[in-house]
Every structure is written in C-alpha cells, then in structure tokens.
Design an enzyme around this catalytic site. Structure first.
Site, mmCIF file in Angstrom:
data_model
loop_
_atom_site.group_PDB
_atom_site.id
_atom_site.type_symbol
_atom_site.label_atom_id
_atom_site.label_comp_id
_atom_site.label_asym_id
_atom_site.label_seq_id
_atom_site.Cartn_x
_atom_site.Cartn_y
_atom_site.Cartn_z
ATOM 1 N N GLU A 157 -37.467 -113.159 65.111
ATOM 2 C CA GLU A 157 -36.004 -113.023 65.110
ATOM 3 C C GLU A 157 -35.288 -113.863 66.172
ATOM 4 O OE1 GLU A 157 -35.391 -108.766 65.241
ATOM 5 O OE2 GLU A 157 -36.146 -108.499 63.206
ATOM 6 N N ASN A 198 -40.841 -115.733 62.414
ATOM 7 C CA ASN A 198 -40.470 -114.694 61.449
ATOM 8 C C ASN A 198 -39.021 -114.281 61.706
ATOM 9 O OD1 ASN A 198 -41.434 -112.631 59.498
ATOM 10 N ND2 ASN A 198 -41.213 -111.153 61.180
ATOM 11 N N HIS A 234 -35.893 -107.570 54.362
ATOM 12 C CA HIS A 234 -35.340 -106.209 54.364
ATOM 13 C C HIS A 234 -34.072 -106.268 53.510
ATOM 14 C CE1 HIS A 234 -38.171 -104.715 57.257
ATOM 15 N NE2 HIS A 234 -37.893 -105.707 58.085
ATOM 16 N N GLU A 262 -41.967 -108.441 55.440
ATOM 17 C CA GLU A 262 -41.527 -107.063 55.709
ATOM 18 C C GLU A 262 -40.685 -106.519 54.555
ATOM 19 O OE1 GLU A 262 -39.773 -106.681 59.629
ATOM 20 O OE2 GLU A 262 -41.143 -108.159 60.489
ATOM 21 N N ASP A 264 -38.752 -104.631 51.935
ATOM 22 C CA ASP A 264 -38.327 -103.317 51.448
ATOM 23 C C ASP A 264 -36.950 -103.478 50.802
ATOM 24 O OD1 ASP A 264 -36.720 -103.341 53.812
ATOM 25 O OD2 ASP A 264 -37.993 -101.878 54.832
#
Ligand code: XIL
Length: 447
Positions: A157, A198, A234, A262, A264
């Site tokens: 990030e 990432n 996300h 990641e 979702d």
C-alpha cells in the site's frame, strides 16, 4: 400445492406428520478449487488465521487451496511486538500447515504503514536508524523463512488514490527509495522468493494503478528485483472494474507476474439471494480475468469464510464477502469461482434428498418443531436447511443442529455428529419456537 400444504400443516399440528419439500442440497464441487486452478496454471489461495487451522476450517483450507497467506501473522507487530524479541509461533504454524498440504505461502507483508509495533512507530529515529531497522527486519524475517515462501508482498500500500506516494513512517523518513532498498534486501535474504508490491484500488486502469505501473517500470529499468504486482481486490458488490483484465495485461506486458492477493466482495447486510447471485457474478469475472492472462499466477481470497472475514469489523454494515458462509457452507460465489476455473459443478445435485418440517407439539405461546432430512437414491455428507417464517415465529432453542435466525430467516446446519445422511437413511433435528396469532408451516429448502 398451497392449499394442500395448508391442509397438511393443519394435519401436522394434530398428528405430528412431517411436511415434505424437495430441494437441492449444498456440498462443495467435486473437484477442489486448487485442482481446477492447477489445470488452468493458476494457484488458488486464501488468507488464514493460524489458530483456526483445525476441524472444518482446516479441512477446507487444506483441500480447496494451493496457497496460504497469513492474514496477520507475518506483520511486523505480530513477529516483533517488543524490539528484539521475536514471535514466529503463528506464522511458523501456517507455513508448516502449508508444507504438510503441499501448498505455497505468500508472505505478507514486510514494509507497510499499518500494523507496525508501537515501539517502532512511537520511537524517534534518525533516517540512518530507520533504514537499519528496516533492513534488519527484512533480513531477519525473510531469512527466517528462506526457501519456504513462494512470494513476498515486500511493499504494501505505498500509494495514495491520486497516485502520489502515501505519507508514512517509511516514505517520510527514507524517501521513495525505501521500496527499492526493501526489494534489494529481501532478494539478498531469499533469492528464490518472488517479490511483489501490493496495493488496493489498483485493479482497474486508474491514476493509482498507473502510478504503480510507472514505479514497477522504473524499478525494472534500474535493475531492482521486482517480480510481481499484487492487486488486493477488496471489492464492493457489483463494482468489478471493467478494465480489470486490461490492467492485468498491461502489467504482464511490462514483464511482471500479477496476483489477485486479497479478493473479497462485500455487500450491505443482510445478504439475500439477489446479492449472493451478484456476488457470484463478481467473483466469476475477477477469476475469469486472471484466467485470461497467462502471467496472472495466483488468485487469493482474503479469508474463505464469512466468519473469518475482516469486512464486518472494518466496514460497518457490510459483510458476507467471502465464498463460504459463517457455517462453512459454500455460497454461490464458491461455485462461480469453480466455473471460472473450468469446473462444471453448479449448485449441487439434489441426489434425491429432501427436508420435511413438522410441528410436533404446540401450546399457547410456544411449539416444538422437527425437521427430518431423508435420502433415497442419494446421500449427504453435510446439510443445511433454510426456511422463512411467515407469522413472526422465533426459534428459541435447537438440538441436533445449529440454528440461527435473522429476521424471519432461519438457517440450521448439521451438528458435528449427524452431517452424514446415507442413501435410504434420515436424520432429524428439533427445536422450540415461540408463536402468536398463527403458526403456519414454512416452506423448507435443503441447500
Ligand atoms: C487486515 C486483516 O485481515 C485484519 O484481521 C486486520 O485487523 C487488519 O488487516 N490490506 C492488507 C491486509 O494488506 O493486510 C489487511 O488485512 C486488509 C487490507
């Protein structure tokens, strides 16, 4: 049918006879996701919590996935809560579990603005001290797992939404070169590990992903070891970026691997069947975009079960973001991931199993109910029964099943000892409920 049902429901009140409604039963696709992924050249992963890797959670983590990412266990605050005193317990456990199940591990994460120990964030360091702390951290952690980690999220990030660098302990203290240094130190500590940067909101083509693209290009031009980019993904229900595949492709064309790290898809609670269907479509399109690009090597979900997801705690009012529900039953999203990986099992065969609801006793304010699950010409290894009460009834207690009620919707899943229903056999569970006015028999679905 309705009048027959009503008539029978009256009969059931009197006699305790059971109502019969046939519906599909849920069980996972025949071919595990990891095997479907392997046939497409893709690793399929999940984030995990080390302490949960037993029982059903451990079974699903071990059989369905070919890669594990520690959800928290490898973060700086987890591995070095006090300066100089290391705790590898949970991370070691996850790596050992992965090795025992022939799985890769994605190491997560080495340089981040978040989840750092307070001794680090509260300290006052010169830039030389900060640099040496970071170098030691990376050398120690990557060294500890040398040869056992397929890929490290070295930098996590680093960007703001507009593509500028995020203000952080690292950027403010060391400048943008902290990233090149971190990659170089990680490579020295484990030359075989693939090294990633990432970030989130870099799934589509936008200012942030373009900044990431430009950073990776310049690192490659400078000869800094960078092997891949992680797109966290996300996502919000119905909002898969239309440029996802194009974005993956441009990174691939730059000469780096891409991982969905990641994934979702969160929704406003409560979930309903329309939202779950949209979520299945969203998961499918993300996995399909990865399948379409050879250098997209890994799709990892950020927790495989709703009960293990970070979403409800972080985004109030949102949840149900993963492919399995709170009770580890596969959701439509599970089957859509399987389909995107070339699997053919859509919501599972009914196999001749049925669920029947009956009221066996009733008094002024309460009643006792029973559900029988019977198989003839099929069998089940686990089961879940749903119904919706039409007159405000409330389940107060259940036995031989775990029942939850949310509004009018009741879900009951098998106990640890009665999930198996053999061909020609049946199991029952019971419950007490409250009622007033009327107590009509609901339509029961097995699935
Ligand atoms: C999350 C974990 O899942 C939570 O348990 C924890 O409380 C906060 O961090 N981006 C990342 C992950 O890179 O490390 C975050 O994980 C989710 C967002």
């Amino acid at each position: 049918m309705r009048s027959l049902r009503t008539a029978l429901s009256l009969a059931s009140l009197v006699t305790g006879a059971l109502m019969l409604f046939t519906a599909p039963a849920a069980h996972a696709a025949d071919t595990p996701l990891r095997d479907l992924g392997a046939a497409k050249g893709k690793i399929v992963g999940t984030a995990v919590t080390g302490s949960k890797l037993t029982g059903t959670y451990g079974d699903i983590a071990g059989t369905q996935f070919s890669s594990l990412t520690p959800g928290n266990a490898m973060k700086w605050e987890s591995v070095e809560p006090t300066q100089g005193s290391f705790n590898w317990t949970e991370a070691d456990q996850i790596v050992a579990f992965a090795e025992a199940h022939d799985q890769q591990v994605r190491g997560h994460t080495l340089v981040w603005h978040s989840q750092n120990p307070s001794w680090l964030t509260n300290g006052s360091w010169t830039s030389a001290q900060l640099r040496s702390l970071l170098q030691n951290h990376i050398s120690t952690e990557v060294g500890h797992y040398k040869g056992r980690i397929a890929a490290w999220d070295v930098v996590n990030e680093p960007f703001n939404e507009d593509g500028t660098y995020r203000s952080s302990l690292w950027y403010n203290g060391l400048g943008a070169d902290y990233m090149a240094d971190a990659l170089t130190w990680a490579h020295a500590a484990d030359p075989a590990a693939k090294l990633y940067i990432n970030d989130y909101n870099v799934e589509g083509v936008n200012a942030k992903s373009t900044a990431l693209y430009n950073l990776v290009k310049s690192l490659k031009d400078r000869g800094v070891p960078i092997d891949g980019v992680g797109l966290q993904a996300h996502l919000i229900l119905g909002q898969v970026p239309s440029t996802l595949q194009q974005n993956i492709q441009r990174f691939a064309d730059l000469g780096v691997d891409v991982a969905i790290t990641e994934l979702d898809v969160r929704m406003a609670l409560p979930a309903d069947s329309a939202k779950l269907a949209q979520q299945a479509a969203d998961y499918k399109s993300v996995v399909a975009a990865c399948v379409a690009v050879a250098r997209c090597v890994n799709v990892t979900v950020w927790g495989f079960a709703d009960s293990d997801s970070w979403v409800p705690g972080t985004f109030p009012g949102y949840g149900a973001a993963t492919p399995y529900d709170d009770n580890y039953a596969p959701k439509p999203a599970y089957y859509s991931i399987a389909e995107a990986l070339g699997g053919t099992t859509t919501p599972p065969p009914t196999d001749g199993c049925t669920a029947a609801y009956g009221v066996t006793n009733q008094w002024s304010t309460g009643f006792t109910g029973e559900v029988r699950i019977s198989c003839s010409g099929g069998s089940l290894s686990s089961w879940k029964v749903n119904w919706t009460y039409g007159a405000g009834q409330q389940v107060t207690q259940a036995w031989n099943a775990t029942c939850t009620q949310s509004g009018a919707a009741v879900t009951c899943t098998n106990a640890s000892y009665n999930g198996t229903v053999p061909d020609g056999g049946s199991v029952t569970f019971g419950f007490n409920g409250s009622w007033s006015g009327s107590n009509p028999v609901p339509t029961v679905t097995l699935g």
